[in-house]
Design a protein around this motif. Structure first.
Motif, mmCIF file in Angstrom:
data_model
loop_
_atom_site.group_PDB
_atom_site.id
_atom_site.type_symbol
_atom_site.label_atom_id
_atom_site.label_comp_id
_atom_site.label_asym_id
_atom_site.label_seq_id
_atom_site.Cartn_x
_atom_site.Cartn_y
_atom_site.Cartn_z
ATOM 1 N N TYR A 1 47.088 50.243 35.312
ATOM 2 C CA TYR A 1 46.228 49.635 34.283
ATOM 3 C C TYR A 1 45.002 50.481 33.998
ATOM 4 O O TYR A 1 44.593 51.314 34.804
ATOM 5 N N TYR B 1 37.923 35.548 30.408
ATOM 6 C CA TYR B 1 39.007 36.434 29.985
ATOM 7 C C TYR B 1 39.623 35.798 28.732
ATOM 8 O O TYR B 1 39.743 34.567 28.651
ATOM 9 N N TYR C 1 36.306 44.223 46.464
ATOM 10 C CA TYR C 1 37.744 44.496 46.570
ATOM 11 C C TYR C 1 38.228 44.387 48.014
ATOM 12 O O TYR C 1 39.408 44.174 48.268
#
Ligand code: PAN
Ligand code: ZN
Length: 191
Positions: free
Chosen positions: A55, A104, A165
């Protein structure tokens, strides 16, 4: 009377695909090799090209880095594909400042927004063109491309949110999206 000249807009959004154009636009990409921690099928993963791009992200800062009260605008494009039964997806993260929320909105393609709170309670929302998703603070989020074309969504989030993360790399999400008999199927994946 004196005329007043306009300021330039921050950037241009191409609403056909959500992409951004402008001098301040930044971009990054994630390859399969950078996503080793997130896919469950290690032997299928080992047989794939680690330089393959999974991505790309574009974003435009509206204020200085980490500005409290500021907002960022961006987009993500996830390629179609799978590692074994598991669809291509983003790494996924909590925000470093845990209480920071995010929007989103899907532009193209189809997928799942996978969510998980700090007690590992999982949920998910189907994504399709036009779907708008509000991600509460304190909730980890990941997007899975379950379709056969690119999945593209735009996002808006606080400048000072940051990305954690590490927690996801270590503990994973409590839900996984797998292709079972040709259908996107959500299964529990507790560690
Ligand atoms: C998004 C994500 C983007 C890529 O802009 O950062 O979709 O996903 P990962 O960050 O999990 O690799 C966002 O949620 N920003 O906060
Ligand atoms: Zn986020």
């Amino acid at each position: 009377m004196q005329t007043v000249p306009p300021n330039s807009p921050l950037a241009t959004v191409d609403w056909r695909d959500g992409s951004l154009l402008g001098p301040g636009v930044q971009q990054s990409e994630k390859t399969l090799g950078q996503l080793q921690a997130v896919f469950s099928d290690r032997s299928e993963f080992a047989a794939m090209d680690p330089s393959q791009v999974v991505y790309r992200v574009q974003w435009v800062p509206a204020e200085g880095a980490n500005q409290e009260g500021g907002l960022l605008w961006g987009n993500t494009t996830i390629q179609p594909g799978r590692v074994g039964d598991e669809y291509f997806m983003t790494h996924g993260h909590f925000h470093l400042k845990r209480d920071r929320a995010e929007f989103y909105a899907t532009v193209q393609g189809e997928g799942m927004l996978v969510l998980m709170d700090e007690n590992r309670r999982g949920s998910y929302e189907p994504m399709k063109p036009g779907s708008l998703h509000y991600i509460n603070g304190n909730v980890a989020h990941r997007v899975v491309n379950t379709g056969s074309s690119q999945l593209r969504f735009v996002a808006c989030w606080p400048t000072d949110a940051g990305h954690d993360y590490g927690t996801i790399a270590e503990e994973g999400f409590s839900l996984r999206v797998l292709c079972r008999a040709g259908l996107a199927t959500v299964v529990r994946s507790d560690r």
